[in-house]
Design a protein around this motif. Structure first.
Motif, PDB file in Angstrom:
ATOM      1  N   ALA A  34       0.828  -1.206   0.000  1.00  0.00           N
ATOM      2  CA  ALA A  34       0.000   0.000   0.000  1.00  0.00           C
ATOM      3  C   ALA A  34       0.868   1.265   0.000  1.00  0.00           C
ATOM      4  N   ARG A  35       2.062   1.156   0.564  1.00  0.00           N
ATOM      5  CA  ARG A  35       3.016   2.277   0.608  1.00  0.00           C
ATOM      6  C   ARG A  35       4.412   1.715   0.318  1.00  0.00           C
ATOM      7  N   PRO A  36       4.734   1.482  -0.951  1.00  0.00           N
ATOM      8  CA  PRO A  36       5.982   0.796  -1.308  1.00  0.00           C
ATOM      9  C   PRO A  36       7.263   1.480  -0.839  1.00  0.00           C
ATOM     10  N   GLU A  37       7.174   2.761  -0.506  1.00  0.00           N
ATOM     11  CA  GLU A  37       8.364   3.447   0.002  1.00  0.00           C
ATOM     12  C   GLU A  37       8.700   3.027   1.426  1.00  0.00           C
ATOM     13  N   VAL A  38       7.751   2.397   2.121  1.00  0.00           N
ATOM     14  CA  VAL A  38       7.982   1.880   3.467  1.00  0.00           C
ATOM     15  C   VAL A  38       8.547   0.478   3.316  1.00  0.00           C
ATOM     16  N   ASN A  39       9.795   0.315   3.720  1.00  0.00           N
ATOM     17  CA  ASN A  39      10.455  -0.957   3.476  1.00  0.00           C
ATOM     18  C   ASN A  39      11.392  -1.328   4.612  1.00  0.00           C
ATOM     19  N   TYR A  40      11.859  -2.565   4.571  1.00  0.00           N
ATOM     20  CA  TYR A  40      12.791  -3.073   5.565  1.00  0.00           C
ATOM     21  C   TYR A  40      13.818  -3.956   4.866  1.00  0.00           C
ATOM     22  N   TRP A  41      15.095  -3.659   5.074  1.00  0.00           N
ATOM     23  CA  TRP A  41      16.181  -4.452   4.506  1.00  0.00           C
ATOM     24  C   TRP A  41      16.282  -5.771   5.256  1.00  0.00           C
ATOM     25  N   VAL A  42      16.137  -6.879   4.549  1.00  0.00           N
ATOM     26  CA  VAL A  42      16.279  -8.200   5.132  1.00  0.00           C
ATOM     27  C   VAL A  42      17.700  -8.708   4.911  1.00  0.00           C
ATOM     28  N   GLY A  43      18.225  -8.442   3.730  1.00  0.00           N
ATOM     29  CA  GLY A  43      19.568  -8.925   3.399  1.00  0.00           C
ATOM     30  C   GLY A  43      19.460 -10.275   2.728  1.00  0.00           C
ATOM     31  N   ARG A  44      20.012 -11.267   3.361  1.00  0.00           N
ATOM     32  CA  ARG A  44      19.947 -12.622   2.828  1.00  0.00           C
ATOM     33  C   ARG A  44      18.999 -13.435   3.694  1.00  0.00           C
ATOM     34  N   GLU A  45      18.095 -14.141   3.041  1.00  0.00           N
ATOM     35  CA  GLU A  45      17.195 -15.009   3.786  1.00  0.00           C
ATOM     36  C   GLU A  45      17.869 -16.352   3.989  1.00  0.00           C
ATOM     37  N   GLU A  46      17.864 -16.797   5.209  1.00  0.00           N
ATOM     38  CA  GLU A  46      18.431 -18.109   5.523  1.00  0.00           C
ATOM     39  C   GLU A  46      17.413 -19.176   5.160  1.00  0.00           C
ATOM     40  N   THR A  47      17.885 -20.273   4.611  1.00  0.00           N
ATOM     41  CA  THR A  47      16.965 -21.357   4.241  1.00  0.00           C
ATOM     42  C   THR A  47      16.992 -22.452   5.269  1.00  0.00           C
TER      43      THR A  47
END
Length: 76
Positions: free
Chosen positions: A63-76
């Motif tokens: 709804a507000r794509p400018e609001v984000n959070y850096w995850v980096g690498r997702e662990e599997t």
């Protein structure tokens, strides 16, 4: 979404006398618009894992794509 690292930079913030860093990146939302953003502060040992051009993961609010959070690498 997939994000591309544009730079990794030290900041003026220190925690326990350790300079904190940020990863700057860009990503494209579901509508095809590009956004530039930066991660939360991180210690040097985490920041040194990233280089310009690396790919990482970012989560954003549709709804507000400018609001984000850096995850980096997702662990599997």
């Amino acid at each position: 979404a997939e994000a591309t690292v544009t730079s990794v930079e030290p900041t003026n913030v220190r925690i326990n006398r350790v300079t904190q860093w940020v990863v700057k990146y860009n990503y494209t939302d579901f509508a095809g618009r590009m956004h530039e953003a930066k991660s939360e502060y991180m210690p040097p040992r985490d920041a040194e894992k990233w280089h310009e051009g690396d790919q990482g993961v970012v989560r954003y609010d549709q709804a507000r794509p400018e609001v984000n959070y850096w995850v980096g690498r997702e662990e599997t």
